[in-house]
Every structure is written in C-alpha cells, then in structure tokens.
Motif scaffolding. Structure first.
Motif, PDB file in Angstrom:
ATOM      1  N   SER A   5       0.842  -1.182   0.000  1.00  0.00           N
ATOM      2  CA  SER A   5       0.000   0.000   0.000  1.00  0.00           C
ATOM      3  C   SER A   5       0.877   1.231   0.000  1.00  0.00           C
ATOM      4  O   SER A   5       2.031   1.173   0.395  1.00  0.00           O
ATOM      5  CB  SER A   5      -0.925  -0.023   1.217  1.00  0.00           C
ATOM      6  OG  SER A   5      -0.183  -0.169   2.395  1.00  0.00           O
ATOM      7  N   PRO A   6       0.338   2.364  -0.435  1.00  0.00           N
ATOM      8  CA  PRO A   6       1.133   3.580  -0.528  1.00  0.00           C
ATOM      9  C   PRO A   6       1.701   3.976   0.833  1.00  0.00           C
ATOM     10  O   PRO A   6       1.033   3.910   1.843  1.00  0.00           O
ATOM     11  CB  PRO A   6       0.126   4.632  -1.019  1.00  0.00           C
ATOM     12  CG  PRO A   6      -1.012   3.869  -1.584  1.00  0.00           C
ATOM     13  CD  PRO A   6      -1.016   2.545  -0.892  1.00  0.00           C
ATOM     14  N   ARG A   8       3.999   2.558   2.611  1.00  0.00           N
ATOM     15  CA  ARG A   8       4.403   1.467   3.483  1.00  0.00           C
ATOM     16  C   ARG A   8       5.630   0.800   2.891  1.00  0.00           C
ATOM     17  O   ARG A   8       5.756   0.682   1.692  1.00  0.00           O
ATOM     18  CB  ARG A   8       3.286   0.418   3.604  1.00  0.00           C
ATOM     19  CG  ARG A   8       1.958   0.937   4.072  1.00  0.00           C
ATOM     20  CD  ARG A   8       1.955   1.179   5.548  1.00  0.00           C
ATOM     21  NE  ARG A   8       2.168  -0.062   6.254  1.00  0.00           N
ATOM     22  CZ  ARG A   8       1.353  -0.558   7.145  1.00  0.00           C
ATOM     23  NH1 ARG A   8       0.270   0.069   7.450  1.00  0.00           N
ATOM     24  NH2 ARG A   8       1.638  -1.673   7.764  1.00  0.00           N
ATOM     25  N   ASP A  43      -2.863  -5.093   6.581  1.00  0.00           N
ATOM     26  CA  ASP A  43      -2.337  -4.864   5.239  1.00  0.00           C
ATOM     27  C   ASP A  43      -3.336  -5.299   4.171  1.00  0.00           C
ATOM     28  O   ASP A  43      -3.506  -4.628   3.151  1.00  0.00           O
ATOM     29  CB  ASP A  43      -1.009  -5.586   5.039  1.00  0.00           C
ATOM     30  CG  ASP A  43       0.129  -4.932   5.801  1.00  0.00           C
ATOM     31  OD1 ASP A  43       0.023  -3.724   6.122  1.00  0.00           O
ATOM     32  OD2 ASP A  43       1.118  -5.625   6.090  1.00  0.00           O
ATOM     33  N   ARG A  46      -6.088  -2.687   4.231  1.00  0.00           N
ATOM     34  CA  ARG A  46      -5.603  -1.432   3.653  1.00  0.00           C
ATOM     35  C   ARG A  46      -5.545  -1.526   2.129  1.00  0.00           C
ATOM     36  O   ARG A  46      -5.917  -0.585   1.422  1.00  0.00           O
ATOM     37  CB  ARG A  46      -4.230  -1.069   4.209  1.00  0.00           C
ATOM     38  CG  ARG A  46      -3.749   0.306   3.773  1.00  0.00           C
ATOM     39  CD  ARG A  46      -2.439   0.701   4.398  1.00  0.00           C
ATOM     40  NE  ARG A  46      -2.389   0.505   5.826  1.00  0.00           N
ATOM     41  CZ  ARG A  46      -2.945   1.308   6.731  1.00  0.00           C
ATOM     42  NH1 ARG A  46      -3.614   2.355   6.337  1.00  0.00           N
ATOM     43  NH2 ARG A  46      -2.844   1.048   8.018  1.00  0.00           N
ATOM     44  N   ALA A  47      -5.080  -2.656   1.613  1.00  0.00           N
ATOM     45  CA  ALA A  47      -5.013  -2.835   0.161  1.00  0.00           C
ATOM     46  C   ALA A  47      -6.409  -2.788  -0.456  1.00  0.00           C
ATOM     47  O   ALA A  47      -6.612  -2.142  -1.494  1.00  0.00           O
ATOM     48  CB  ALA A  47      -4.323  -4.158  -0.173  1.00  0.00           C
ATOM     49  N   CYS A  50      -7.657   0.858  -0.224  1.00  0.00           N
ATOM     50  CA  CYS A  50      -6.984   1.708  -1.217  1.00  0.00           C
ATOM     51  C   CYS A  50      -7.482   1.414  -2.625  1.00  0.00           C
ATOM     52  O   CYS A  50      -7.665   2.328  -3.434  1.00  0.00           O
ATOM     53  CB  CYS A  50      -5.479   1.524  -1.138  1.00  0.00           C
ATOM     54  SG  CYS A  50      -4.758   2.238   0.338  1.00  0.00           S
ATOM     55  N   THR A  51      -7.717   0.141  -2.922  1.00  0.00           N
ATOM     56  CA  THR A  51      -8.238  -0.237  -4.231  1.00  0.00           C
ATOM     57  C   THR A  51      -9.607   0.388  -4.461  1.00  0.00           C
ATOM     58  O   THR A  51      -9.913   0.852  -5.550  1.00  0.00           O
ATOM     59  CB  THR A  51      -8.323  -1.770  -4.358  1.00  0.00           C
ATOM     60  OG1 THR A  51      -7.011  -2.311  -4.204  1.00  0.00           O
ATOM     61  CG2 THR A  51      -8.895  -2.183  -5.694  1.00  0.00           C
ATOM     62  N   GLY A  53     -10.584   3.108  -3.092  1.00  0.00           N
ATOM     63  CA  GLY A  53     -10.446   4.558  -3.083  1.00  0.00           C
ATOM     64  C   GLY A  53     -11.211   5.236  -1.954  1.00  0.00           C
ATOM     65  O   GLY A  53     -11.662   6.365  -2.103  1.00  0.00           O
ATOM     66  N   LEU A  55     -11.462   6.836   1.885  1.00  0.00           N
ATOM     67  CA  LEU A  55     -10.610   7.458   2.887  1.00  0.00           C
ATOM     68  C   LEU A  55     -11.077   7.147   4.311  1.00  0.00           C
ATOM     69  O   LEU A  55     -10.266   6.840   5.179  1.00  0.00           O
ATOM     70  CB  LEU A  55     -10.569   8.974   2.678  1.00  0.00           C
ATOM     71  CG  LEU A  55      -9.701   9.752   3.645  1.00  0.00           C
ATOM     72  CD1 LEU A  55      -8.250   9.292   3.539  1.00  0.00           C
ATOM     73  CD2 LEU A  55      -9.812  11.231   3.398  1.00  0.00           C
ATOM     74  N   GLU A  58      -9.970   3.792   5.832  1.00  0.00           N
ATOM     75  CA  GLU A  58      -8.529   3.727   6.064  1.00  0.00           C
ATOM     76  C   GLU A  58      -8.159   4.491   7.335  1.00  0.00           C
ATOM     77  O   GLU A  58      -7.348   4.030   8.137  1.00  0.00           O
ATOM     78  CB  GLU A  58      -7.750   4.276   4.876  1.00  0.00           C
ATOM     79  CG  GLU A  58      -6.262   4.069   5.031  1.00  0.00           C
ATOM     80  CD  GLU A  58      -5.458   4.502   3.821  1.00  0.00           C
ATOM     81  OE1 GLU A  58      -4.284   4.124   3.765  1.00  0.00           O
ATOM     82  OE2 GLU A  58      -5.993   5.202   2.940  1.00  0.00           O
ATOM     83  N   ARG A  88      -2.961  12.750   8.002  1.00  0.00           N
ATOM     84  CA  ARG A  88      -4.326  13.228   7.779  1.00  0.00           C
ATOM     85  C   ARG A  88      -4.618  14.495   8.590  1.00  0.00           C
ATOM     86  O   ARG A  88      -5.754  14.873   8.764  1.00  0.00           O
ATOM     87  CB  ARG A  88      -5.319  12.158   8.180  1.00  0.00           C
ATOM     88  CG  ARG A  88      -5.277  10.972   7.286  1.00  0.00           C
ATOM     89  CD  ARG A  88      -6.325   9.962   7.699  1.00  0.00           C
ATOM     90  NE  ARG A  88      -6.273   8.828   6.811  1.00  0.00           N
ATOM     91  CZ  ARG A  88      -5.368   7.868   6.887  1.00  0.00           C
ATOM     92  NH1 ARG A  88      -4.462   7.905   7.818  1.00  0.00           N
ATOM     93  NH2 ARG A  88      -5.378   6.868   6.042  1.00  0.00           N
TER      94      ARG A  88
END
Length: 139
Positions: A5-6, A8, A43, A46-47, A50-51, A53, A55, A58, A88
């Motif tokens: 993930s971004p 990490r 993880d 989170r993936a 994130c996929t 999109g 917020l 997360e 954030r």
C-alpha cells in the motif's frame, strides 16, 4: 502473495496469507491473533480500502491499529501508526490523531477538535479504554 500500500515499506506490507484464508479465521480463533496476524490482516484491509479509493475506512483502520498498539504497549508499532494518522492532520479525520495520542497518554500535538466535554475528560476516557482492554487481556 505480497501486497503493498502507498507509504508502506515492502517488509511491513507483506501479507502472510492469501486474502481468502482470512475469512476462515472468523470463528473461535478470531481473538487469538498474533501481532504478525494483525499486521497482515491490516495490510489486506488497507489494500482493499486503497483499491476502493475510500478514505474514511482507512482512517478508521489506522485508529484501530493505534488502539491495538496502545493496548499491547508496542511503541514502534504505535509510532508508525501515529505517523499515518498525522498525515491526515489537515483532513476531516485529523481528530483521530488526537484520540490516538490520548490513548497512549501523550499530549495531542495539534488539538484538531473542540470536544463537547472539558479538555481532561476526553483524554481520560480514551486512556481508560486502553487500560481496561489491557487488563482484560491480562486476566
């Protein structure tokens, strides 16, 4: 299968098990996760978040991880999660960083929210949640 993930590192974003095996954990074993299981579960979530999109989930995941690390008194884990929450700081979920700081009995750096109750009540309640959970795990 490794997920990343971004923001990490590759080592912290590795996944111990395929996503489908996590659903098999929901049952009697669900409260017996190891620290590595929790990181891997986070993880995977989170993936997926994130996929999609999203917020809000997360930010909530990071707050839940901060709670987990505070209960376990895992200072490095908490620091990493607090850094994610701190990213954030300007958004709608900036107060999550305050709550995470309160859980570990640290002063909130930003004080991003005005609480309905007085300034000492909210940190005390957040800390009490951590101590109560820690006590329940020890008994």
């Amino acid at each position: 299968m490794a997920t990343r993930s971004p923001g990490r590192s590759a080592s912290s974003a590795r996944c111990c098990r395929p996503v489908t095996s996590w659903f098999a954990c929901i049952g009697p074993r669900v409260w017996r996760f190891t620290a590595d299981d929790i990181r891997c579960w986070a993880d995977v979530l989170r993936a997926e978040i994130c996929t999609a999109g999203l917020l809000a989930p997360e930010a909530l995941l990071d707050l839940a991880l901060a709670f987990h690390h505070a209960v376990r008194d895992d200072v490095p884990g908490y620091a990493a999660t607090a850094a994610l929450l701190g990213q954030r700081a300007g958004g709608d979920y900036a107060y999550y960083a305050d709550i995470a700081a309160f859980m570990t009995n640290r002063p909130a750096l930003l004080r991003s929210a005005r609480w309905i109750e007085d300034e000492s009540t909210v940190p005390g309640r957040c800390r009490h949640l951590v101590l109560a959970r820690r006590s329940a795990l020890e008994s």
